[in-house]
Design an enzyme around this catalytic site. Structure first.
Site, PDB file in Angstrom:
ATOM      1  N   ASN A 172      -5.145 -29.763  13.554  1.00 13.23           N
ATOM      2  CA  ASN A 172      -5.938 -30.053  12.355  1.00 13.23           C
ATOM      3  C   ASN A 172      -4.969 -29.947  11.185  1.00 13.23           C
ATOM      4  O   ASN A 172      -4.605 -28.853  10.769  1.00 13.23           O
ATOM      5  CB  ASN A 172      -7.075 -29.028  12.237  1.00 13.23           C
ATOM      6  N   LYS A 174      -5.406 -30.680   8.163  1.00  9.62           N
ATOM      7  CA  LYS A 174      -6.031 -30.313   6.873  1.00  9.62           C
ATOM      8  C   LYS A 174      -5.467 -31.203   5.758  1.00  9.62           C
ATOM      9  O   LYS A 174      -5.206 -32.375   5.987  1.00  9.62           O
ATOM     10  CB  LYS A 174      -5.849 -28.824   6.602  1.00  9.62           C
ATOM     11  N   HIS A 233     -16.046 -28.040  10.179  1.00 11.39           N
ATOM     12  CA  HIS A 233     -14.998 -27.040  10.004  1.00 11.39           C
ATOM     13  C   HIS A 233     -15.418 -26.003   8.957  1.00 11.39           C
ATOM     14  O   HIS A 233     -16.085 -26.349   7.986  1.00 11.39           O
ATOM     15  CB  HIS A 233     -13.681 -27.723   9.581  1.00 11.39           C
ATOM     16  N   GLU A 289     -13.925 -24.654   6.616  1.00  8.67           N
ATOM     17  CA  GLU A 289     -13.521 -24.952   5.232  1.00  8.67           C
ATOM     18  C   GLU A 289     -14.485 -25.947   4.596  1.00  8.67           C
ATOM     19  O   GLU A 289     -14.757 -25.874   3.394  1.00  8.67           O
ATOM     20  CB  GLU A 289     -12.074 -25.474   5.210  1.00  8.67           C
ATOM     21  N   GLU A 316     -14.292 -21.189  16.309  1.00 13.31           N
ATOM     22  CA  GLU A 316     -13.310 -20.755  15.328  1.00 13.31           C
ATOM     23  C   GLU A 316     -13.858 -19.598  14.496  1.00 13.31           C
ATOM     24  O   GLU A 316     -14.593 -19.826  13.520  1.00 13.31           O
ATOM     25  CB  GLU A 316     -12.961 -21.912  14.386  1.00 13.31           C
ATOM     26  N   GLY A 338      -6.283 -19.348   9.454  1.00 14.42           N
ATOM     27  CA  GLY A 338      -5.261 -19.321   8.413  1.00 14.42           C
ATOM     28  C   GLY A 338      -4.910 -17.924   7.936  1.00 14.42           C
ATOM     29  O   GLY A 338      -4.257 -17.750   6.907  1.00 14.42           O
ATOM     30  N   SER A 343      -5.597 -19.266  13.958  1.00 12.52           N
ATOM     31  CA  SER A 343      -4.247 -18.716  14.092  1.00 12.52           C
ATOM     32  C   SER A 343      -3.727 -18.754  15.532  1.00 12.52           C
ATOM     33  O   SER A 343      -3.008 -17.865  15.962  1.00 12.52           O
ATOM     34  CB  SER A 343      -4.173 -17.295  13.531  1.00 12.52           C
TER      35      SER A 343
HETATM   36  P1  PGA Z   1      -5.131 -22.086  11.717  1.00  8.98           P
HETATM   37  O1  PGA Z   1      -6.314 -23.134  11.482  1.00  8.98           O
HETATM   38  O2  PGA Z   1      -4.562 -22.396  13.066  1.00  8.98           O
HETATM   39  O3  PGA Z   1      -4.158 -22.341  10.603  1.00  8.98           O
HETATM   40  O4  PGA Z   1      -5.738 -20.720  11.664  1.00  8.98           O
HETATM   41  C1  PGA Z   1      -7.200 -23.449  12.510  1.00  8.98           C
HETATM   42  C2  PGA Z   1      -8.256 -24.358  12.000  1.00  8.98           C
HETATM   43  O5  PGA Z   1      -8.634 -24.243  10.827  1.00  8.98           O
HETATM   44  O6  PGA Z   1      -8.749 -25.244  12.731  1.00  8.98           O
END
Ligand code: PGA
Length: 255
Positions: free
Chosen positions: A13, A15, A99, A101, A171, A177, A217
């Site tokens: 992803n 982003k 997601h 976010e 998630e 993140g 992560s």
């Molecule tokens: P990350 O993001 O691996 O940076 O924690 C995962 C995601 O948001 O899908």
């Protein structure tokens, strides 16, 4: 993973990262690193404007390029949005929906996530449906209830047949993140709970054949341990999907 029963999917992803040129350069770098790694499907979900260059560079490889969101309407007065028909017309098969976010910063609710999911499925796309608990919910011991509710609301009206094109990404929001990762046991337990809900909704055959990824992560150091768990069928990877060597190591862990 349980490759006898379901596909392992390693998805990046991106982003809001990479210009079209940067995306092309990244795919050029990662392509030989993941060549021949046939034990998993490999997808990079990209910002709309980078999809074309990433697709072009990925031609002839096993890498698929997906989108990071899709609107629920077929067309109309929705400034800034992109429909499933537009994505499929661009040869895009995979799309991330829900997601955290999007839920956190852009007001997405289970209702809009459900509407987007149904629109994408109706257009023939494969959905990577994201859900997971926030830190307070985990600490209060209600993770199972939270993911169960999200699974039911987000999949309302989705048929068993359409579930063949649904991947769930568990998630935990506190792990995204942050550098904090769910332990393999936590990831396995919650992915297992989501699978139980799928069994309730669709029966065990659908539940056992649905790919449930872990995201939050996941990186080159923890991927092998997480993927060794029977209910963790892949990863949705943010930060580590921007570094070719790290992403390769995760794909290797899935072989
Ligand atoms: P990350 O993001 O691996 O940076 O924690 C995962 C995601 O948001 O899908």
């Amino acid at each position: 993973m349980n490759p006898a029963k379901r596909r392992t999917v390693i998805a990046g992803n991106w982003k809001m990262n990479f210009t079209p040129d940067e995306a092309r350069a990244f795919i050029r770098e990662v392509k030989p690193l993941v060549a021949g790694k046939d034990k998993c499907d490999i997808v990079f979900c990209a910002p709309y404007v980078t999809i074309a260059s990433a697709q072009d560079e990925a031609k002839g490889s096993k890498i698929s390029i997906g989108a990071e969101n899709v609107h629920f309407a077929e067309k109309g007065a929705y400034t800034g949005e992109v429909s499933a028909k537009m994505l499929t017309a661009c040869g895009v098969k995979y799309v991330i929906i829900g997601h955290s976010e999007r839920r956190q910063y852009f007001g997405e609710t289970d209702e809009t996530v459900n509407a987007r999911t149904k629109a994408a499925l109706a257009a023939g796309m494969t959905v990577i449906l994201c859900l997971g608990e926030v830190k307070e919910q985990r600490l209060s011991g209600i993770t199972k209830e939270v993911v169960s509710m999200q699974t039911k609301l987000d999949l309302a009206g989705v048929s068993a047949e359409e579930m063949k094109r649904v991947i769930i990404a568990y998630e935990p929001v506190w792990a995204i993140g942050t550098g904090l990762t769910a332990t393999p046991e936590q990831a396995d337990e919650t992915c297992g709970q989501i699978r139980e809900v799928l069994a309730e909704l669709y029966g065990t055959e659908v539940a056992e054949s649905t790919t449930i990824q872990y995201g939050g992560s996941m990186n080159e150091k923890n991927a092998a341990e997480l993927l060794a768990k029977p209910n963790v069928d892949g990863g949705l990877i943010g930060g580590a999907s921007l570094v070719a060597e790290k992403f390769k190591a995760i794909v290797d862990a899935a072989q």
